[in-house]
Design an enzyme around this catalytic site. Structure first.
Site, PDB file in Angstrom:
ATOM      1  N   ASP A  10       3.626  -7.996   3.912  1.00  0.00           N
ATOM      2  CA  ASP A  10       2.940  -6.850   4.515  1.00  0.00           C
ATOM      3  C   ASP A  10       2.559  -7.258   5.930  1.00  0.00           C
ATOM      4  O   ASP A  10       1.720  -8.137   6.112  1.00  0.00           O
ATOM      5  CB  ASP A  10       1.688  -6.524   3.682  1.00  0.00           C
ATOM      6  CG  ASP A  10       0.810  -5.482   4.352  1.00  0.00           C
ATOM      7  OD1 ASP A  10      -0.209  -5.112   3.740  1.00  0.00           O
ATOM      8  OD2 ASP A  10       1.127  -5.053   5.476  1.00  0.00           O
ATOM      9  N   ASN A  24       5.774   5.989  16.984  1.00  0.00           N
ATOM     10  CA  ASN A  24       6.499   7.156  17.515  1.00  0.00           C
ATOM     11  C   ASN A  24       6.087   7.299  18.978  1.00  0.00           C
ATOM     12  O   ASN A  24       5.206   6.599  19.447  1.00  0.00           O
ATOM     13  CB  ASN A  24       6.181   8.439  16.712  1.00  0.00           C
ATOM     14  CG  ASN A  24       4.707   8.779  16.737  1.00  0.00           C
ATOM     15  OD1 ASN A  24       4.122   8.958  17.798  1.00  0.00           O
ATOM     16  ND2 ASN A  24       4.092   8.817  15.574  1.00  0.00           N
ATOM     17  N   VAL A  33       4.743   2.028   8.416  1.00  0.00           N
ATOM     18  CA  VAL A  33       4.082   0.799   8.921  1.00  0.00           C
ATOM     19  C   VAL A  33       3.086   1.157  10.029  1.00  0.00           C
ATOM     20  O   VAL A  33       2.034   0.533  10.174  1.00  0.00           O
ATOM     21  CB  VAL A  33       5.136  -0.229   9.384  1.00  0.00           C
ATOM     22  CG1 VAL A  33       5.781   0.145  10.699  1.00  0.00           C
ATOM     23  CG2 VAL A  33       4.550  -1.625   9.454  1.00  0.00           C
ATOM     24  N   ASP A  34       3.369   2.239  10.757  1.00  0.00           N
ATOM     25  CA  ASP A  34       2.458   2.727  11.808  1.00  0.00           C
ATOM     26  C   ASP A  34       1.092   3.049  11.189  1.00  0.00           C
ATOM     27  O   ASP A  34       0.040   2.589  11.655  1.00  0.00           O
ATOM     28  CB  ASP A  34       3.083   3.986  12.440  1.00  0.00           C
ATOM     29  CG  ASP A  34       2.438   4.384  13.754  1.00  0.00           C
ATOM     30  OD1 ASP A  34       2.857   5.403  14.326  1.00  0.00           O
ATOM     31  OD2 ASP A  34       1.517   3.679  14.215  1.00  0.00           O
ATOM     32  N   SER A 117      12.869   1.523  12.524  1.00  0.00           N
ATOM     33  CA  SER A 117      13.701   2.726  12.319  1.00  0.00           C
ATOM     34  C   SER A 117      14.341   2.850  10.945  1.00  0.00           C
ATOM     35  O   SER A 117      15.021   3.851  10.684  1.00  0.00           O
ATOM     36  CB  SER A 117      14.810   2.839  13.381  1.00  0.00           C
ATOM     37  OG  SER A 117      14.288   3.290  14.608  1.00  0.00           O
TER      38      SER A 117
HETATM   39  N1  APR Z   1       4.810  -4.284   6.329  1.00  0.00           N
HETATM   40  C1  APR Z   1       6.100  -4.497   6.688  1.00  0.00           C
HETATM   41  N2  APR Z   1       7.029  -3.526   6.695  1.00  0.00           N
HETATM   42  C2  APR Z   1       6.639  -2.293   6.312  1.00  0.00           C
HETATM   43  C3  APR Z   1       5.308  -1.984   5.932  1.00  0.00           C
HETATM   44  C4  APR Z   1       4.383  -3.049   5.948  1.00  0.00           C
HETATM   45  N3  APR Z   1       3.098  -2.872   5.619  1.00  0.00           N
HETATM   46  N4  APR Z   1       5.242  -0.655   5.606  1.00  0.00           N
HETATM   47  C5  APR Z   1       6.487  -0.166   5.769  1.00  0.00           C
HETATM   48  N5  APR Z   1       7.328  -1.140   6.184  1.00  0.00           N
HETATM   49  C6  APR Z   1       8.758  -1.061   6.474  1.00  0.00           C
HETATM   50  C7  APR Z   1       9.537   0.027   5.793  1.00  0.00           C
HETATM   51  O1  APR Z   1       9.916  -0.392   4.484  1.00  0.00           O
HETATM   52  C8  APR Z   1      10.739   0.122   6.720  1.00  0.00           C
HETATM   53  O2  APR Z   1      11.716  -0.850   6.355  1.00  0.00           O
HETATM   54  O3  APR Z   1       8.878  -0.784   7.857  1.00  0.00           O
HETATM   55  C9  APR Z   1      10.176  -0.254   8.094  1.00  0.00           C
HETATM   56  C10 APR Z   1      10.048   0.905   9.061  1.00  0.00           C
HETATM   57  O4  APR Z   1       9.693   2.062   8.336  1.00  0.00           O
HETATM   58  P1  APR Z   1       8.704   3.177   8.944  1.00  0.00           P
HETATM   59  O5  APR Z   1       7.335   2.654   8.938  1.00  0.00           O
HETATM   60  O6  APR Z   1       8.997   4.450   8.207  1.00  0.00           O
HETATM   61  O7  APR Z   1       9.145   3.293  10.475  1.00  0.00           O
HETATM   62  P2  APR Z   1      10.395   4.029  11.142  1.00  0.00           P
HETATM   63  O8  APR Z   1      11.524   4.194  10.194  1.00  0.00           O
HETATM   64  O9  APR Z   1      10.614   3.281  12.413  1.00  0.00           O
HETATM   65  O10 APR Z   1       9.836   5.490  11.456  1.00  0.00           O
HETATM   66  C11 APR Z   1       8.851   5.607  12.451  1.00  0.00           C
HETATM   67  O11 APR Z   1       7.345   6.792  11.026  1.00  0.00           O
HETATM   68  O12 APR Z   1       5.203   6.143  10.534  1.00  0.00           O
HETATM   69  C12 APR Z   1       5.961   6.967  11.330  1.00  0.00           C
HETATM   70  O13 APR Z   1       4.668   7.186  13.339  1.00  0.00           O
HETATM   71  C13 APR Z   1       5.839   6.615  12.781  1.00  0.00           C
HETATM   72  O14 APR Z   1       6.988   8.595  13.513  1.00  0.00           O
HETATM   73  C14 APR Z   1       7.117   7.193  13.331  1.00  0.00           C
HETATM   74  C15 APR Z   1       8.119   6.912  12.220  1.00  0.00           C
END
Ligand code: APR
Length: 179
Positions: A10, A24, A33-34, A117
């Site tokens: 995590d 974003n 993760v955001d 992404s």
């Molecule tokens: N630690 C590590 N990796 C994580 C965690 C965490 N706590 N939570 C999620 N992930 C991974 C997901 O499994 C994925 O492989 O991070 C990767 C990116 O996933 P997203 O968070 O959905 O990000 P992304 O695909 O880049 O989309 C970005 O999502 O949250 C919104 O504001 C953000 O609009 C933007 C979009």
């Protein structure tokens, strides 16, 4: 190359000096993760982000980490996957390069990345892993900082894709390495 490794975890619990946020372009938080990073860092992170005026896809901006163990957060908006023909690979590579460039400029010695992404933005994991590993390895070959970079995968399955991609391109002394 021991400077780079792939782990499962995590990212909000990371002890790296900086963690990367898959943000974003508004930089005003989200889910995935955001959302996890903003929840862990606390409201001061959003306050600092409000003053940044957003961020272009492929670029990166630096903030403090507040309640996170990490001192800094590098926010980078990745590309939304639209089939691969609209510049997504170059934009994804730019996310990694922009974060590493900003980290080096600030003397940051360790950076942890999530798999940018590959969640909500739908970038196919094996394709993203190929782009991410090349961008990271090319940067590390040309720079002394950061000293340590890790890909922090949220699941073992994701880490396996990164490990297999690593083995395909970087294990052993393959002379047909990705140029
Ligand atoms: N630690 C590590 N990796 C994580 C965690 C965490 N706590 N939570 C999620 N992930 C991974 C997901 O499994 C994925 O492989 O991070 C990767 C990116 O996933 P997203 O968070 O959905 O990000 P992304 O695909 O880049 O989309 C970005 O999502 O949250 C919104 O504001 C953000 O609009 C933007 C979009």
């Amino acid at each position: 190359m021991e400077r780079f490794s792939i782990i499962v975890g995590d990212i909000t619990q990371s002890d790296a000096e900086a963690i990367v946020n898959a943000a974003n372009t508004s930089l005003l938080g989200g889910s995935g993760v955001d959302g996890a990073i903003h929840r862990a860092a606390g409201p001061a992170l959003l306050s600092e982000c409000r003053g940044l005026g957003g961020c272009e896809t492929g670029k990166a901006k630096l903030t403090h980490g507040y309640n996170l163990r990490a001192r800094y957060v590098l926010h980078t908006p990745g590309p939304v996957w639209q089939g691969g023909g609209l510049g997504e690979p170059a934009l994804l590579a730019s996310c990694y390069r922009s974060c590493l460039t900003l980290a080096a400029e600030h003397g940051i010695r360790s950076v942890d990345f999530p798999s940018i992404s590959t969640g909500i933005y739908g970038y196919p994991l094996p394709l993203a892993a190929t782009v991410a590993l090349k961008a990271i390895m090319d940067f590390l070959a040309e720079h002394d900082l950061p000293e340590r970079v890790r890909m922090v995968c949220h699941t073992e399955a994701a880490a396996e894709v990164y490990r297999q991609t690593w083995n395909l391109w970087y294990a052993g002394d393959r002379d047909d390495r990705m140029r």
